[in-house]
Design a protein around this motif. Structure first.
Motif, short mmCIF file in Angstrom:
data_model
loop_
_atom_site.label_atom_id
_atom_site.label_comp_id
_atom_site.label_asym_id
_atom_site.label_seq_id
_atom_site.Cartn_x
_atom_site.Cartn_y
_atom_site.Cartn_z
N MET A 21 0.83 -1.21 0.00
CA MET A 21 0.00 0.00 0.00
C MET A 21 0.87 1.25 0.00
O MET A 21 0.59 2.22 -0.71
N THR A 22 1.92 1.24 0.79
CA THR A 22 2.83 2.38 0.85
C THR A 22 3.48 2.60 -0.52
O THR A 22 3.58 3.74 -0.99
N SER A 23 3.89 1.54 -1.16
CA SER A 23 4.46 1.65 -2.51
C SER A 23 3.44 2.22 -3.48
O SER A 23 3.77 3.06 -4.33
N GLY A 24 2.20 1.78 -3.36
CA GLY A 24 1.13 2.30 -4.23
C GLY A 24 0.88 3.77 -4.01
O GLY A 24 0.64 4.53 -4.96
N ILE A 25 0.93 4.19 -2.75
CA ILE A 25 0.74 5.60 -2.43
C ILE A 25 1.84 6.43 -3.09
O ILE A 25 1.57 7.45 -3.73
N GLY A 60 3.90 5.52 -5.55
CA GLY A 60 4.02 5.32 -6.99
C GLY A 60 2.85 5.79 -7.82
O GLY A 60 3.00 6.13 -8.99
N TYR A 61 1.64 5.82 -7.22
CA TYR A 61 0.45 6.14 -7.98
C TYR A 61 -0.38 7.28 -7.39
O TYR A 61 -0.69 8.25 -8.06
N SER A 62 -0.78 7.13 -6.14
CA SER A 62 -1.71 8.09 -5.55
C SER A 62 -1.14 9.51 -5.53
O SER A 62 -1.78 10.44 -6.04
N ARG A 63 0.03 9.67 -4.96
CA ARG A 63 0.59 11.02 -4.86
C ARG A 63 0.95 11.62 -6.22
O ARG A 63 0.63 12.77 -6.48
N PRO A 64 1.60 10.87 -7.12
CA PRO A 64 1.91 11.48 -8.42
C PRO A 64 0.67 11.86 -9.23
O PRO A 64 0.68 12.85 -9.95
#
Length: 61
Positions: A21-25, A27-31
């Protein structure tokens, strides 16, 4: 002993899930927050992912 092993396995899976989930945040959510998606689109896709991840991290610390 079996129960303890199952609990240990569950904790390991949850920790891996939090890491993903942290990686997804990052890598995807924030950008995507400010470039390709509108605020409502971002909210629909990611909703409370950062809050959920933070609470799960607290449970495992």
């Amino acid at each position: 002993m079996r129960r303890q092993a199952a609990l240990h396995r569950l904790l390991c899976l949850e920790e891996n899930f939090v890491d993903l989930m942290t990686s997804g945040i990052h890598g995807y959510s924030r950008p995507l927050r400010h470039c390709l998606l509108s605020g409502s689109e971002h909210q629909a896709l990611f909703q409370n992912i950062e809050k959920v991840c933070a609470k799960m991290r607290l449970l495992h610390s």
